[in-house]
Design a protein around this motif. Structure first.
Motif, PDB file in Angstrom:
ATOM      1  N   SER A   7       0.811  -1.218   0.000  1.00  0.00           N
ATOM      2  CA  SER A   7       0.000   0.000   0.000  1.00  0.00           C
ATOM      3  C   SER A   7       0.838   1.259   0.000  1.00  0.00           C
ATOM      4  O   SER A   7       1.944   1.292   0.522  1.00  0.00           O
ATOM      5  N   GLY A   8       0.277   2.295  -0.610  1.00  0.00           N
ATOM      6  CA  GLY A   8       0.895   3.614  -0.648  1.00  0.00           C
ATOM      7  C   GLY A   8      -0.128   4.663  -0.275  1.00  0.00           C
ATOM      8  O   GLY A   8      -1.218   4.695  -0.849  1.00  0.00           O
ATOM      9  N   THR A   9       0.203   5.494   0.724  1.00  0.00           N
ATOM     10  CA  THR A   9      -0.776   6.446   1.233  1.00  0.00           C
ATOM     11  C   THR A   9      -0.116   7.739   1.668  1.00  0.00           C
ATOM     12  O   THR A   9       1.059   7.748   2.055  1.00  0.00           O
ATOM     13  N   VAL A  10      -0.886   8.823   1.608  1.00  0.00           N
ATOM     14  CA  VAL A  10      -0.440  10.091   2.202  1.00  0.00           C
ATOM     15  C   VAL A  10      -1.191  10.306   3.519  1.00  0.00           C
ATOM     16  O   VAL A  10      -0.580  10.503   4.573  1.00  0.00           O
ATOM     17  N   TYR A  11      -2.513  10.222   3.451  1.00  0.00           N
ATOM     18  CA  TYR A  11      -3.330  10.555   4.626  1.00  0.00           C
ATOM     19  C   TYR A  11      -3.908   9.337   5.345  1.00  0.00           C
ATOM     20  O   TYR A  11      -4.628   9.490   6.324  1.00  0.00           O
ATOM     21  N   GLY A  12      -3.649   8.155   4.826  1.00  0.00           N
ATOM     22  CA  GLY A  12      -4.067   6.948   5.538  1.00  0.00           C
ATOM     23  C   GLY A  12      -5.222   6.184   4.924  1.00  0.00           C
ATOM     24  O   GLY A  12      -5.460   5.030   5.290  1.00  0.00           O
TER      25      GLY A  12
END
Ligand code: FMN
Length: 150
Positions: A7-12
């Motif tokens: 997974s890749g996320t900025v804000y979750g």
């Protein structure tokens, strides 16, 4: 059937969707593994039979910073994943126009280079349309599990 979920996320949000995906795939009888901080060595140790990438998009169609090291490592080390079944769940926002779900498109390109077979059309979760991305992903995930089980 062992499924590695990356997974890749900025804000979750994408991480929440990935965690939920692990639960759905496990309930469907698959051995799903998700570590939001996974490095390539751990993915290789798990020895996946299938891949699922859940990623948000940031910048102008770019991958989140927390996913870039793993993405680059996969590209550089070129694991022998040729022929493995794969899927992509892309989170984005259609108001970004041309770069909508660009992060997911980059993962599709990587799959293409590696020879990973995209067994189901990429799911696009549009933040301008939904506030329930986890549950929205369920039908797609159930179908993905069914396809993997054969
Ligand atoms: C600074 C910024 C840039 C973004 N750029 C894009 C983009 O180019 N394309 C897109 O589809 N979505 C874009 N988005 C929307 C996010 O991908 C979307 O809100 C996503 O659900 C965020 O997931 P996350 O919580 O896992 O980071 C952007 C959001 C922000 C805040």
């Amino acid at each position: 059937m062992k499924v590695a979920i990356l997974s890749g996320t900025v804000y979750g949000t994408a991480e929440d969707v990935a965690r939920h995906a692990a639960g759905v795939l496990k309930a469907a009888g698959l051995e799903a593994w998700h570590d939001p901080r996974a490095q390539l060595a751990q993915v290789l140790e798990f020895a996946p039979d299938a891949l699922l990438v859940v990623t948000a998009t940031t910048g102008m169609g770019e991958l989140p910073d927390n996913f870039v090291p793993l993405y680059s490592a996969i590209r550089d080390q070129f694991p022998a994943w040729q022929g493995l079944p794969g899927g992509v769940i892309a989170l984005g926002d259609a108001s970004y126009g041309d770069t909508f779900c660009g992060g997911g498109e980059l993962v599709r390109e990587l799959y293409g280079e590696l020879g990973v077979r995209e067994v189901q059309e990429m799911l696009r979760l549009d933040a301008s349309e939904t506030v329930t991305p986890e549950t929205d992903a369920e039908p797609w995930l159930e179908n993905f599990a069914k396809t993997l089980r054969g």
